[in-house]
Design a protein around this motif. Structure first.
Motif, PDB file in Angstrom:
ATOM      1  N   TYR A 160     -21.593 -34.510 -15.085  1.00 12.22           N
ATOM      2  CA  TYR A 160     -22.767 -33.960 -14.421  1.00 12.22           C
ATOM      3  C   TYR A 160     -23.312 -35.076 -13.281  1.00 12.22           C
ATOM      4  CZ  TYR A 160     -22.623 -30.143 -17.599  1.00 12.22           C
ATOM      5  OH  TYR A 160     -22.350 -29.077 -18.204  1.00 12.22           O
ATOM      6  N   GLU A 162     -23.579 -37.336  -9.909  1.00 15.94           N
ATOM      7  CA  GLU A 162     -23.410 -37.030  -8.646  1.00 15.94           C
ATOM      8  C   GLU A 162     -23.087 -38.469  -7.876  1.00 15.94           C
ATOM      9  OE1 GLU A 162     -26.705 -34.943  -7.135  1.00 15.94           O
ATOM     10  OE2 GLU A 162     -26.264 -33.100  -8.047  1.00 15.94           O
ATOM     11  N   SER A 167     -28.804 -39.577 -10.661  1.00 16.46           N
ATOM     12  CA  SER A 167     -29.861 -38.412 -10.327  1.00 16.46           C
ATOM     13  C   SER A 167     -29.418 -36.992 -10.625  1.00 16.46           C
ATOM     14  CB  SER A 167     -30.018 -38.349  -8.595  1.00 16.46           C
ATOM     15  OG  SER A 167     -28.994 -37.883  -8.135  1.00 16.46           O
ATOM     16  N   GLY A 168     -28.119 -36.575 -10.834  1.00 16.14           N
ATOM     17  CA  GLY A 168     -27.598 -35.423 -11.225  1.00 16.14           C
ATOM     18  C   GLY A 168     -27.891 -35.212 -12.593  1.00 16.14           C
ATOM     19  N   ASP A 171     -31.600 -34.764 -13.489  1.00 11.44           N
ATOM     20  CA  ASP A 171     -32.017 -33.589 -12.780  1.00 11.44           C
ATOM     21  C   ASP A 171     -31.653 -32.531 -14.007  1.00 11.44           C
ATOM     22  OD1 ASP A 171     -33.023 -34.464 -10.746  1.00 11.44           O
ATOM     23  OD2 ASP A 171     -31.544 -33.789  -9.302  1.00 11.44           O
ATOM     24  N   TYR A 172     -30.493 -32.553 -14.562  1.00 11.81           N
ATOM     25  CA  TYR A 172     -29.956 -31.802 -15.402  1.00 11.81           C
ATOM     26  C   TYR A 172     -30.591 -31.983 -16.861  1.00 11.81           C
ATOM     27  CZ  TYR A 172     -26.510 -29.001 -18.150  1.00 11.81           C
ATOM     28  OH  TYR A 172     -26.130 -28.156 -19.143  1.00 11.81           O
TER      29      TYR A 172
END
Length: 196
Positions: A160, A162, A167-168, A171-172
């Motif tokens: 997951y 990025e 950050s990815g 966010d998830y």
């Protein structure tokens, strides 16, 4: 106003819990106001309006409910000006607990902070403060997990993340957490997701 049979049943029901579920614009608020008026005007067992707890989801709905109840009491007083109990209710309606769920919970905490072992000077953080706190907790949590070398966590990051930033996955994680909080039992929902 002409009530349907179901509305009349809700207005007149006593001594039990009720769940009233109906479409928007079907008269739920009007039925609740009438139910409150019937309770405070009961000939044998009148209730004071400030002894009722009426909760809504928004401040606007609470204000509308208070206004409707006040107007209904005034209308009833115009028809029955000799009823002293109604005169008292007209004065008490401003002290009635017609509030949002959040405001009611906050008042409970403020009134009983000592039983909850909470600092009496507590306050509710604004959204900006809460966002910063979440970011700090997220950073500390990810740092801790990176330090464990846990294989499942490493797979999660590889799936997951990025690029070279977190950050990815941040966010998830936040989206999942936020969605879980919309469930009545968030921990059970998360446990169910893990089982799947």
């Amino acid at each position: 106003m002409r009530w349907t049979q179901k509305q009349r049943e809700v207005i007149e029901a006593r001594g039990s819990n009720l769940l009233v579920s109906a479409a928007a614009g079907s008269g739920k608020t009007a039925v609740l106001v009438e139910r409150i008026i019937e309770l405070i005007c009961d000939e044998r067992h009148p209730v004071d309006v400030d002894r009722l707890l009426v909760m809504t989801f928004t401040n606007a709905a609470a204000a509308e409910m208070r206004e409707r109840i006040g107007l209904a009491i005034e209308e009833r007083l115009e028809r029955e000006p000799w009823r002293e109990h109604l005169q008292v209710q007209a004065a008490l309606v401003h002290r009635a607990q017609i509030t949002t769920i959040d405001s009611f919970c906050l008042s409970l905490i403020r009134d009983h902070f000592n039983l909850l072992d909470i600092d009496p000077g507590f306050r509710i953080g604004d959204e900006g403060e809460l966002m910063l706190l979440r970011a700090d907790v997220m950073e500390a949590m990810l740092e801790e997990y990176y330090g464990t070398g846990d294989a499942a966590f490493q797979e999660f990051v590889e799936t997951y993340a990025e690029g070279k930033s977190d950050s990815g996955i941040e966010d998830y994680i936040m989206q999942t957490y936020t969605f879980s909080q919309s469930n009545p039992f968030p921990e059970e929902w998360i446990a169910g997701c893990r089982r799947e």
